[in-house]
Design an enzyme around this catalytic site. Structure first.
Site, mmCIF file in Angstrom:
data_model
loop_
_atom_site.group_PDB
_atom_site.id
_atom_site.type_symbol
_atom_site.label_atom_id
_atom_site.label_comp_id
_atom_site.label_asym_id
_atom_site.label_seq_id
_atom_site.Cartn_x
_atom_site.Cartn_y
_atom_site.Cartn_z
ATOM 1 N N ILE A 25 -92.105 3.971 102.829
ATOM 2 C CA ILE A 25 -93.418 3.705 102.252
ATOM 3 C C ILE A 25 -93.721 2.211 102.220
ATOM 4 O O ILE A 25 -94.882 1.811 102.233
ATOM 5 C CB ILE A 25 -93.574 4.328 100.850
ATOM 6 N N TYR A 175 -79.196 7.210 90.414
ATOM 7 C CA TYR A 175 -80.542 6.918 90.912
ATOM 8 C C TYR A 175 -81.591 7.229 89.848
ATOM 9 O O TYR A 175 -82.488 6.412 89.579
ATOM 10 C CB TYR A 175 -80.822 7.736 92.172
#
Length: 291
Positions: A25, A175
């Site tokens: 992205i 994460y």
């Protein structure tokens, strides 16, 4: 009340720094930001990919390895030397690692790459952003964090930021916690920036589950990515947060794609935890003064 991010406006005469810009992205975002007229600082770890993307959009490539805090300091020094104004800092770089490992600085890789390194970069660049805000339209100078809905599965323990305890779970537990740290960092930034001079806002966002190289190519991830959004769609919140003339939400908000407020873990609302995380992060990166 739910609000929606408006589309990005023209970005002529604006400088935008995007980390993790050589793929995924980040790459999609810098292409569109450059098309809208922004001067884009393309920050990445891979030399060939980073330089290729910068060449494609007419931007400048900056190389940095977030697993080495000295590299982050060198990056900040170069950005400050070559960009007299910075209107947007987009902390987009992030990763999961399949096995627990330590960086050269002695921190767990996910914690350092996804939180400590962007914390340090932000602290070093914030004075330039505050200076830029004095001459920019109100609300147009911003710090943006690429977080994740994974924050809902995170749990912050200030005594175990390096994720030494508990199951590793393929890195996804670490994460999720790092993405919760991103939200807490954003909210503490929003609290501190006004007293530092004001004019700079901070936001975090979830890009959606994106069909990119993120997360590896195991059987589960390969199957899941069939339901994912494209990198171009995943980049849209970043593009809008960087380029919208105004953001219709107070500083500190977390966007789920284009909508705010997004769902966050309960700890994200703990202002005292956010303050203590800030202080501990500053200690770990050896910063004597922060905003």
């Amino acid at each position: 009340m739910t609000v929606t991010l408006p589309p990005a406006a023209r970005l002529d005469d604006r400088t935008v720094v995007v980390t993790g810009a050589s793929s995924g992205i980040g790459r999609a975002a810098v292409r569109e930001l450059a098309r809208l007229g922004a001067t884009v600082a393309v920050v990445g770890r891979n030399p060939d990919r980073t330089r290729t993307v910068a060449h494609e959009i007419g931007g400048r490539a900056y190389l940095a390895d977030f697993s080495d805090l000295s590299s982050v300091r060198d990056l900040a020094e170069q950005l400050l030397a070559e960009n007299p104004r910075i209107h947007v800092l987009a902390n987009n770089a992030g990763a999961t690692v399949p096995e627990r490992a330590l960086t050269v600085d002695g921190h767990e890789t996910t914690f350092q790459g996804n939180h400590l390194a962007p914390f340090l970069l932000t602290a070093l660049l914030t004075p330039r952003l505050l200076e830029t805000a004095k001459e920019a339209p109100a609300g147009s100078v911003r710090i943006v964090q690429t977080a994740s809905a994974g924050n809902l599965f995170g749990k912050v323990d200030l005594d175990d930021l390096d994720n030494a305890r508990g199951a590793w779970a393929g890195g996804f537990r670490a994460y999720g916690t790092s993405k919760l740290l991103n939200v807490l960092f954003t909210r503490e930034l929003a609290r501190r920036l006004p007293r530092a001079g004001g004019g700079v806002d901070a936001f975090a966002f979830h890009p959606g589950f994106v069909a990119s190289g993120f997360g590896g190519d195991g059987a589960f991830m390969t199957a899941a990515k069939r339901l994912a959004v494209s990198t171009e769609d995943g980049a849209e919140p970043l593009i809008r947060l960087a380029g919208a003339a105004t953001v219709p939400a107070p500083s500190g908000n977390y966007f789920d794609r284009l909508k705010a407020p997004g769902r966050v873990a309960r700890q994200a609302n703990d202002a005292d935890l956010a303050r203590r995380l800030w202080d501990e992060s500053a200690r770990l990166v050896d910063l004597d003064e922060t905003i």
